[in-house]
Motif scaffolding. Structure first.
Motif, mmCIF file in Angstrom:
data_model
loop_
_atom_site.group_PDB
_atom_site.id
_atom_site.type_symbol
_atom_site.label_atom_id
_atom_site.label_comp_id
_atom_site.label_asym_id
_atom_site.label_seq_id
_atom_site.Cartn_x
_atom_site.Cartn_y
_atom_site.Cartn_z
ATOM 1 N N TRP A 478 -1.076 -34.287 -8.933
ATOM 2 C CA TRP A 478 -0.158 -32.648 -9.082
ATOM 3 C C TRP A 478 -1.062 -31.735 -8.299
ATOM 4 O O TRP A 478 -0.108 -30.773 -7.349
ATOM 5 C CB TRP A 478 -0.578 -32.524 -10.158
ATOM 6 C CG TRP A 478 0.331 -30.885 -10.963
ATOM 7 C CD1 TRP A 478 1.247 -30.961 -11.305
ATOM 8 C CD2 TRP A 478 -0.077 -30.020 -11.106
ATOM 9 N NE1 TRP A 478 1.365 -29.785 -11.264
ATOM 10 C CE2 TRP A 478 0.732 -29.228 -11.110
ATOM 11 C CE3 TRP A 478 -1.855 -29.411 -10.254
ATOM 12 C CZ2 TRP A 478 0.071 -27.239 -10.683
ATOM 13 C CZ3 TRP A 478 -1.798 -27.996 -10.229
ATOM 14 C CH2 TRP A 478 -1.426 -26.802 -10.569
ATOM 15 N N HIS A 482 0.800 -29.710 -5.106
ATOM 16 C CA HIS A 482 0.665 -27.573 -5.905
ATOM 17 C C HIS A 482 0.914 -26.978 -4.201
ATOM 18 O O HIS A 482 1.470 -25.860 -3.863
ATOM 19 C CB HIS A 482 0.063 -27.410 -6.982
ATOM 20 C CG HIS A 482 -0.053 -26.004 -7.256
ATOM 21 N ND1 HIS A 482 0.953 -25.448 -8.008
ATOM 22 C CD2 HIS A 482 -0.565 -25.277 -7.008
ATOM 23 C CE1 HIS A 482 1.220 -23.979 -8.052
ATOM 24 N NE2 HIS A 482 -0.369 -24.184 -7.448
ATOM 25 N N ARG A 497 10.113 -24.584 -6.285
ATOM 26 C CA ARG A 497 8.743 -25.039 -7.478
ATOM 27 C C ARG A 497 8.993 -26.355 -7.912
ATOM 28 O O ARG A 497 9.792 -27.097 -7.369
ATOM 29 C CB ARG A 497 8.731 -24.169 -8.986
ATOM 30 C CG ARG A 497 8.922 -22.561 -9.153
ATOM 31 C CD ARG A 497 8.375 -21.936 -10.360
ATOM 32 N NE ARG A 497 10.162 -22.784 -10.909
ATOM 33 C CZ ARG A 497 11.218 -22.379 -11.449
ATOM 34 N NH1 ARG A 497 11.481 -21.186 -10.549
ATOM 35 N NH2 ARG A 497 12.583 -22.722 -11.868
#
Length: 708
Positions: A478, A482, A497
């Motif tokens: 993650w 990100h 996103r």
């Protein structure tokens, strides 16, 4: 197995009196030291308080100073020495619930003693256990700490000397007075110990050697320092001593500087070890499928038939009527049939993968004509609708293979297995070739899927958290995507996103050896160039695919569509502490592809190599470590892994923090499942998009990975 390894069976604890019956002093001392260590189950001392006190007092000396732990004279000497007892009392201030010095012993002058985090049913943390203390401070004082923090069972309660003196002092008065301590001095000792106990200890600054990671919090970021729980780590060490699961270990060269737990284990700390099982691909002439077939060897995966899970499932089917209740018989039948199908999938997968390769690449079957009577050739050559006609020949071959090995010989052509095996094989042949997947209807939502294929990582951290070794942590995945999102938005001026991801591991290999730290400036004035001490770890090399779900406004998504080279240019170079690369240039793989249609994406994913595995979310609830180990032992595809963080303190400003707000957090253990590519293909497109994606659930009290 020694007496001590049998301390706890069926909830019953061994009593101290049983160890006192050992006549050999050396053996008795060894057993007593283990009995009061944090890596073994507690020993019951009820009724033997005076003897237990003698042992605890003598444990405060170095091992070479004690000939016999039952030496009453030496214990009296320790209790009489005000300086000795004061040194023991001073170490109470360094009792912790979570160890700030693990794994980096350079963290100093700080201690963390807090209440357990919020209980969460899908992860294991210290919230699943009563509050318990360990110790870490100055390595020279590790023995002094043993007097007050060694745990035992007393009057059916989990106890330790500091706690019983603070709450039940009268019960221990006779034990202390029998060693020459006056009643007045005893009462004074109780008050001093009670006042020394740390109700809560939280550092007001972040040590420069404490690790920090940034996690999303409200509209910004929060600096989080992960800290290991003493109670969870000690429970894992107890399970390792009992050999109740699969373990590996990490080693510390100065264990007394890490913690009392590490010192008692000689610096060898056990971690749960569950790496993914990736079947090797076919390399070289002698291992090629065509070579095997033309030389009379089988292409089927015979090793799959030797799995303990298959034997257990076959036994369960044979003796299915032994269960008492009808509901129980049905549950066992479903479980056994499911395991049978999974194993037959593994057995059949090399031939099926060959069939897919032949269809996709136009493989010329003429070179296999010499083996045209073999079952493998028929599977390769027949059209999809005729494959179910091979059920009986396949059934015969399966039983011949079972009969050819002594371990499975008794199951070949077993009357109670004939029908289930035929049904499982027919299900396999029908479903593997079924192209009638229910297509997902396109909607008006604005999204894309980014498929990163064949990504290579070297020397990634295989310790997903301090308790588990295997694949890198889900939070590391993650964090990487990100970072990718931030770089992409900055380059394009967009606001897309990366909301979730799905992870497929093509290849995995553990990396042996320890990593030599790089040279850096050390010392109080940062003036000396030297290497840090070696901190042991587990590392791995892996090749994986990542499917990232991208949300955003349509204008932003079209901006990403129009500049595919930007996606490649800003691809991150690091992952889980390792170095990340795109596939080799000579592989000619289009490794970075955008999809706006889920059906097109799944058509590509159905062709992923059958030797790899998907890292899938599960919904297993965990009450304690015992339940977690039962789960792992019942299904070989399950693995413990890092699920995120449980916050231990309120976010606040601290000196040394990377962000405006900082907090300490405990890594949480969850369960993932390694699903084969064949299994995901069989379950279809709907199941994949509903079950295979991970997202970060960031709340006030926790930050955990979960299924979308």
């Amino acid at each position: 197995m020694t007496k001590l390894e049998c301390i706890c069976r069926h909830g019953e604890y061994m009593h101290l009196k049983e160890l006192l019956e050992i006549t050999d002093t050396t053996e008795r001392d060894r057993s007593l030291r283990r009995a009061f260590s944090p890596y073994t189950a507690m020993i019951d001392i009820t009724g033997s308080e005076a003897v237990a006190l003698i042992i605890l007092l003598n444990l405060t000396y170095r091992k070479n100073q004690v000939d016999d732990l039952l030496d009453k004279k030496l214990a009296k000497q320790a209790l009489k020495s005000e300086d000795h007892i004061n040194k023991c009392i001073k170490e109470i201030a360094w009792f912790h619930t979570h160890n700030l010095k693990y794994p980096d012993i350079r963290v100093s002058k700080q201690n963390l003693a807090v209440e357990p985090p919020t209980l969460h049913s899908y992860v294991l943390s210290s919230a699943n256990y009563p509050k318990a203390y360990g110790w870490s401070h100055d390595s020279a004082k590790v023995n002094f700490a043993k007097l007050f923090v060694s745990y035992f069972k007393w009057q059916n309660q989990v106890s330790w000397l500091a706690q019983v003196l603070a709450t039940n002092s009268d019960n221990w008065k006779s034990a202390f007075t029998s060693l020459g301590l006056s009643v007045k001095a005893f009462k004074s000792l109780c008050v001093t110990v009670k006042n020394s106990l740390p109700e809560e200890a939280i550092p007001d600054s972040v040590d420069r050697y404490s690790r920090q990671i940034r996690m999303p919090y409200h509209d910004g970021y929060l600096a989080v320092t992960p800290v290991i729980s003493h109670v969870v780590q000690s429970k894992i060490q107890q399970a390792a001593i009992d050999k109740r699961a699969r373990f590996s270990n990490v080693e510390f060269t100065r264990p007394a500087a890490v913690s009392m737990l590490a010192a008692s284990l000689g610096g060898v700390i056990n971690v749960l070890n569950y790496p993914p099982y990736i079947r090797s691909k076919y390399y070289g002439l002698s291992n090629s499928r065509a070579f095997k077939l033309n030389n009379g060897q089988t292409v089927f995966n015979v090793e799959a038939l030797l799995k303990p899970e298959l034997i257990k499932a076959l036994e369960g089917i044979i003796f299915s009527n032994n269960a008492l209740a009808l509901k129980q018989r049905r549950q066992l039948k479903v479980k056994n049939i499911k395991e049978l199908r999974n194993t037959l999938l593994e057995w059949f997968s090399p031939v099926f993968e060959w069939r897919l390769d032949a269809i996709e690449n136009g493989y010329d079957l003429e070179q296999l004509e010499s083996a045209s009577e073999r079952l493998e050739y028929k599977i390769l050559s027949l059209p999809d609708n005729e494959l179910p006609s091979l059920t009986i020949p396949l059934f015969r071959l399966l039983n011949e293979m079972l009969g050819g090995v002594s371990m499975t010989q008794r199951y070949a052509f077993h009357p109670k297995l004939m029908s289930p095996l035929k049904a499982a094989l027919q299900w396999l042949l029908v479903n593997l070739t079924d192209q009638k997947h229910v297509l997902i209807e396109e909607d008006d939502e604005h999204y894309r899927y980014l498929h990163l294929s064949g990504i290579r990582v070297f020397d990634a951290q295989a310790l997903s958290n301090p308790y588990c070794s295997g694949i890198p942590s889900l939070t590391a995945v993650w964090g990487m995507i990100h970072s990718y999102q931030r770089k992409l938005n900055e380059a394009l001026g967009t606001n897309v996103r990366f909301t979730s991801f799905s992870w497929f591991i093509r290849n995995y290999s553990a990396v042996a050896g320890k990593k030599l730290p790089e040279l850096s400036l050390q010392g109080a004035q940062q003036s000396r160039l030297k290497r840090l001490g070696i901190i042991d770890g587990k590392y791995c090399d892996l090749v994986f695919d990542l499917i990232i779900h991208i949300d955003g406004y349509e204008d932003d998504l079209q901006a990403v569509d129009s500049k595919p080279d930007i996606l490649k240019a800003h691809f991150p170079s690091n992952f889980a502490g390792g170095v990340m690369h795109q596939p080799e240039l000579n592989s000619n793989i289009n490794w970075c592809c955008l999809y706006s249609n889920e059906n097109q994406l799944f058509e590509k994913l159905r062709r992923l190599p059958l030797s790899g595995c998907w890292v899938m979310p599960t919904e297993h609830k965990i009450q304690d470590l015992d339940e977690l180990l039962l789960l792992l032992n019942s299904d070989s595809k399950l693995s413990p892994s890092m699920m995120g963080y449980m916050l231990l303190t309120e976010p606040m400003a601290r000196v040394g923090s990377l962000e405006r707000l900082h907090c300490y957090a405990e890594p949480a253990i969850g369960v993932v499942k390694y699903e084969t590519a064949t299994s995901v293909r069989l379950k279809g497109i709907g199941n994949y998009f509903n079950s295979a994606f991970w997202m970060l659930d960031a709340q006030e009290k926790f930050m955990l990975m979960k299924k979308v």
